[in-house]
Write a protein that holds these residues in place. Structure first.
Motif, PDB file in Angstrom:
ATOM      1  N   PRO A  40       0.800  -1.229   0.000  1.00  0.00           N
ATOM      2  CA  PRO A  40       0.000   0.000   0.000  1.00  0.00           C
ATOM      3  C   PRO A  40       0.831   1.277   0.000  1.00  0.00           C
ATOM      4  CG  PRO A  40      -0.974  -1.603   1.476  1.00  0.00           C
ATOM      5  CD  PRO A  40       0.337  -2.186   1.034  1.00  0.00           C
ATOM      6  N   GLY A  41       1.962   1.283   0.690  1.00  0.00           N
ATOM      7  CA  GLY A  41       2.778   2.484   0.758  1.00  0.00           C
ATOM      8  C   GLY A  41       3.341   2.941  -0.572  1.00  0.00           C
ATOM      9  N   ASP A  42       3.300   2.093  -1.580  1.00  0.00           N
ATOM     10  CA  ASP A  42       3.796   2.467  -2.906  1.00  0.00           C
ATOM     11  C   ASP A  42       2.755   3.223  -3.728  1.00  0.00           C
ATOM     12  OD1 ASP A  42       6.302   1.244  -2.550  1.00  0.00           O
ATOM     13  OD2 ASP A  42       5.495  -0.714  -3.132  1.00  0.00           O
ATOM     14  N   LEU A  43       1.501   3.188  -3.290  1.00  0.00           N
ATOM     15  CA  LEU A  43       0.425   3.775  -4.085  1.00  0.00           C
ATOM     16  C   LEU A  43       0.259   5.265  -3.810  1.00  0.00           C
ATOM     17  CD1 LEU A  43      -2.302   1.022  -3.659  1.00  0.00           C
ATOM     18  CD2 LEU A  43      -1.230   1.673  -5.828  1.00  0.00           C
ATOM     19  N   PRO A  44      -0.087   6.044  -4.838  1.00  0.00           N
ATOM     20  CA  PRO A  44      -0.445   7.444  -4.603  1.00  0.00           C
ATOM     21  C   PRO A  44      -1.846   7.530  -4.004  1.00  0.00           C
ATOM     22  CG  PRO A  44      -0.759   6.901  -6.904  1.00  0.00           C
ATOM     23  CD  PRO A  44      -0.151   5.686  -6.261  1.00  0.00           C
ATOM     24  N   THR A  45      -2.214   8.686  -3.556  1.00  0.00           N
ATOM     25  CA  THR A  45      -3.543   8.876  -2.972  1.00  0.00           C
ATOM     26  C   THR A  45      -4.642   8.591  -3.984  1.00  0.00           C
ATOM     27  OG1 THR A  45      -2.631  10.567  -1.500  1.00  0.00           O
ATOM     28  CG2 THR A  45      -5.020  10.518  -1.767  1.00  0.00           C
ATOM     29  N   ASP A  46      -4.419   9.009  -5.217  1.00  0.00           N
ATOM     30  CA  ASP A  46      -5.403   8.781  -6.282  1.00  0.00           C
ATOM     31  C   ASP A  46      -4.701   8.093  -7.448  1.00  0.00           C
ATOM     32  OD1 ASP A  46      -7.410   8.726  -8.113  1.00  0.00           O
ATOM     33  OD2 ASP A  46      -7.587  10.901  -8.332  1.00  0.00           O
ATOM     34  N   HIS A  55       0.806  -6.943  -3.936  1.00  0.00           N
ATOM     35  CA  HIS A  55       1.506  -8.167  -3.546  1.00  0.00           C
ATOM     36  C   HIS A  55       1.352  -8.397  -2.043  1.00  0.00           C
ATOM     37  CE1 HIS A  55       4.369 -11.270  -2.928  1.00  0.00           C
ATOM     38  NE2 HIS A  55       5.395 -10.499  -2.629  1.00  0.00           N
ATOM     39  N   ARG A  56       1.520  -7.347  -1.269  1.00  0.00           N
ATOM     40  CA  ARG A  56       1.283  -7.419   0.177  1.00  0.00           C
ATOM     41  C   ARG A  56       0.109  -6.486   0.495  1.00  0.00           C
ATOM     42  NH1 ARG A  56       6.817  -8.059  -0.376  1.00  0.00           N
ATOM     43  NH2 ARG A  56       7.147  -5.828  -0.658  1.00  0.00           N
ATOM     44  N   SER A  57      -1.063  -7.069   0.618  1.00  0.00           N
ATOM     45  CA  SER A  57      -2.269  -6.253   0.764  1.00  0.00           C
ATOM     46  C   SER A  57      -2.578  -5.891   2.213  1.00  0.00           C
ATOM     47  CB  SER A  57      -3.470  -6.985   0.160  1.00  0.00           C
ATOM     48  OG  SER A  57      -3.665  -8.241   0.794  1.00  0.00           O
ATOM     49  N   ARG A  58      -1.903  -6.553   3.164  1.00  0.00           N
ATOM     50  CA  ARG A  58      -2.153  -6.218   4.563  1.00  0.00           C
ATOM     51  C   ARG A  58      -1.794  -4.747   4.804  1.00  0.00           C
ATOM     52  NH1 ARG A  58       0.290 -10.190   8.956  1.00  0.00           N
ATOM     53  NH2 ARG A  58      -1.109 -11.553   7.751  1.00  0.00           N
ATOM     54  N   GLY A  59      -2.668  -4.055   5.446  1.00  0.00           N
ATOM     55  CA  GLY A  59      -2.430  -2.639   5.701  1.00  0.00           C
ATOM     56  C   GLY A  59      -3.204  -1.724   4.783  1.00  0.00           C
ATOM     57  N   VAL A  60      -3.899  -2.290   3.796  1.00  0.00           N
ATOM     58  CA  VAL A  60      -4.677  -1.427   2.899  1.00  0.00           C
ATOM     59  C   VAL A  60      -5.850  -0.814   3.647  1.00  0.00           C
ATOM     60  CG1 VAL A  60      -6.183  -3.257   1.972  1.00  0.00           C
ATOM     61  CG2 VAL A  60      -5.654  -1.256   0.580  1.00  0.00           C
ATOM     62  N   PRO A 215      -7.622  -8.295 -23.051  1.00  0.00           N
ATOM     63  CA  PRO A 215      -7.389  -7.205 -23.997  1.00  0.00           C
ATOM     64  C   PRO A 215      -8.214  -5.972 -23.629  1.00  0.00           C
ATOM     65  CG  PRO A 215      -7.685  -9.276 -25.161  1.00  0.00           C
ATOM     66  CD  PRO A 215      -8.011  -9.547 -23.722  1.00  0.00           C
ATOM     67  N   GLY A 216      -7.559  -4.821 -23.686  1.00  0.00           N
ATOM     68  CA  GLY A 216      -8.212  -3.577 -23.319  1.00  0.00           C
ATOM     69  C   GLY A 216      -7.944  -3.150 -21.890  1.00  0.00           C
ATOM     70  N   LEU A 217      -7.411  -4.056 -21.066  1.00  0.00           N
ATOM     71  CA  LEU A 217      -7.077  -3.693 -19.695  1.00  0.00           C
ATOM     72  C   LEU A 217      -5.855  -2.777 -19.694  1.00  0.00           C
ATOM     73  CD1 LEU A 217      -7.577  -4.130 -16.614  1.00  0.00           C
ATOM     74  CD2 LEU A 217      -5.921  -6.012 -16.764  1.00  0.00           C
ATOM     75  N   GLU A 218      -5.936  -1.667 -18.971  1.00  0.00           N
ATOM     76  CA  GLU A 218      -4.804  -0.759 -18.808  1.00  0.00           C
ATOM     77  C   GLU A 218      -4.191  -0.997 -17.421  1.00  0.00           C
ATOM     78  OE1 GLU A 218      -6.100   3.248 -19.380  1.00  0.00           O
ATOM     79  OE2 GLU A 218      -7.267   2.742 -21.163  1.00  0.00           O
ATOM     80  N   THR A 219      -2.880  -1.044 -17.369  1.00  0.00           N
ATOM     81  CA  THR A 219      -2.203  -1.280 -16.092  1.00  0.00           C
ATOM     82  C   THR A 219      -1.200  -0.164 -15.809  1.00  0.00           C
ATOM     83  OG1 THR A 219      -0.479  -2.636 -17.141  1.00  0.00           O
ATOM     84  CG2 THR A 219      -2.418  -3.791 -16.279  1.00  0.00           C
ATOM     85  N   SER A 220      -1.075   0.170 -14.533  1.00  0.00           N
ATOM     86  CA  SER A 220      -0.083   1.131 -14.083  1.00  0.00           C
ATOM     87  C   SER A 220       0.651   0.534 -12.902  1.00  0.00           C
ATOM     88  CB  SER A 220      -0.733   2.456 -13.667  1.00  0.00           C
ATOM     89  OG  SER A 220      -1.445   3.043 -14.744  1.00  0.00           O
ATOM     90  N   LEU A 221       1.995   0.649 -12.900  1.00  0.00           N
ATOM     91  CA  LEU A 221       2.804   0.129 -11.813  1.00  0.00           C
ATOM     92  C   LEU A 221       3.284   1.276 -10.945  1.00  0.00           C
ATOM     93  CD1 LEU A 221       2.818  -2.302 -13.829  1.00  0.00           C
ATOM     94  CD2 LEU A 221       5.134  -2.797 -13.051  1.00  0.00           C
ATOM     95  N   TYR A 222       3.221   1.082  -9.632  1.00  0.00           N
ATOM     96  CA  TYR A 222       3.658   2.101  -8.672  1.00  0.00           C
ATOM     97  C   TYR A 222       4.695   1.512  -7.731  1.00  0.00           C
ATOM     98  CZ  TYR A 222      -0.299   4.809 -10.333  1.00  0.00           C
ATOM     99  OH  TYR A 222      -1.182   5.497 -11.126  1.00  0.00           O
ATOM    100  N   GLY A 223       5.708   2.332  -7.418  1.00  0.00           N
ATOM    101  CA  GLY A 223       6.810   1.877  -6.610  1.00  0.00           C
ATOM    102  C   GLY A 223       7.991   1.546  -7.512  1.00  0.00           C
ATOM    103  N   ALA A 224       9.101   1.179  -6.912  1.00  0.00           N
ATOM    104  CA  ALA A 224      10.302   0.837  -7.678  1.00  0.00           C
ATOM    105  C   ALA A 224      11.273   0.123  -6.751  1.00  0.00           C
ATOM    106  CB  ALA A 224      10.954   2.092  -8.270  1.00  0.00           C
ATOM    107  N   VAL A 225      12.411  -0.293  -7.321  1.00  0.00           N
ATOM    108  CA  VAL A 225      13.465  -0.891  -6.503  1.00  0.00           C
ATOM    109  C   VAL A 225      14.067   0.198  -5.643  1.00  0.00           C
ATOM    110  CG1 VAL A 225      15.669  -2.100  -6.542  1.00  0.00           C
ATOM    111  CG2 VAL A 225      13.938  -2.616  -8.269  1.00  0.00           C
TER     112      VAL A 225
END
Length: 226
Positions: A40-46, A55-60, A215-225
């Motif tokens: 969760p800490g990798d995600l922006p507010t919106d 991957h680790r959903s605990r804390g959402v 098909p048609g699904l858009e994905t965005s990745l948040y966070g990094a190494v």
């Protein structure tokens, strides 16, 4: 393939990652945009998404209200990080791939890498994964064919297992000082690829697989190494 829905995505994760409960929080069924993060800490507010994958959903908790939450932990680790990661093996051109077990559970892969030297192997891993945390060269120049063990843990016992199966180089996420003596005694090379680095690679692969399946699904990745 039918359009992506929260239920269909959960079913796909359950089938392909053997995740027993991939739906962590219900939400609207229609999913056009999926935000993926390791925690969760990798995600922006919106995140500008219809649903989340963590991957680790605990804390959402109650964060990101109105969005369904999908998750996969053990299945994600098993199939898309270190361990029996056949996706990575295929990307790296490994052949003669064998499943290795430890204490009755799938723990990794033994395979033949196409590289002819320790340096070439490290270069190929860096090109695919973006780097490494630590490396220890093998005691002797690696033989051909170059056999590698990709393992989800590092312990004296798993090192002994890999060496007995003919591995020359041991690949894992993190170095464990308690196992270094066993690595050196066996004469193996050791590459700690990085726990978060391999997870981040796996997240990108998961996004690619989901777009191919829906098909048609858009994905965005948040966070990094880090």
């Amino acid at each position: 393939m039918s359009p992506a829905t929260l239920s269909a995505l959960a079913d796909w994760l359950g089938t392909h990652l053997a995740e027993p409960q991939p739906l962590k929080r219900p939400g609207p069924e229609a999913v056009t945009r999926l935000a993926l993060a390791l925690e969760p800490g990798d995600l922006p507010t919106d995140p500008q998404a219809d649903a989340l994958f963590l991957h680790r959903s605990r804390g959402v908790g109650e964060g990101w209200p109105g969005l369904g939450v999908l998750g996969a932990h053990d299945g994600f680790d098993l199939h898309l990080t270190t361990g029996p990661n056949r996706v990575l093996a295929a990307r790296l051109g490994w052949t003669a791939v064998q499943l290795l077990h430890w204490e009755g559970q799938p723990a990794g892969l033994l395979a033949t890498a196409p590289q002819a030297s320790w340096g070439e192997l490290r270069a190929a891993l860096h090109a695919e994964l973006g780097g490494e945390d630590e490396a220890l060269a093998p005691r002797e120049p690696v033989a051909r064919p170059l056999r590698v063990a990709l393992m989800n843990r590092l312990s004296p016992g798993t090192v002994t297992l890999a060496a007995a199966q003919g591995a020359h180089v041991y690949l894992t996420g993190q170095q464990r000082p308690s196992a270094l003596a066993a690595v050196q005694a066996a004469g193996l090379g050791l590459i700690a690829l990085g726990h978060r680095r391999t997870e981040w690679w796996g997240l990108g692969q998961l996004a690619d697989q989901l777009r191919a399946a829906f098909p048609g699904l858009e994905t965005s990745l948040y966070g990094a190494v880090r």
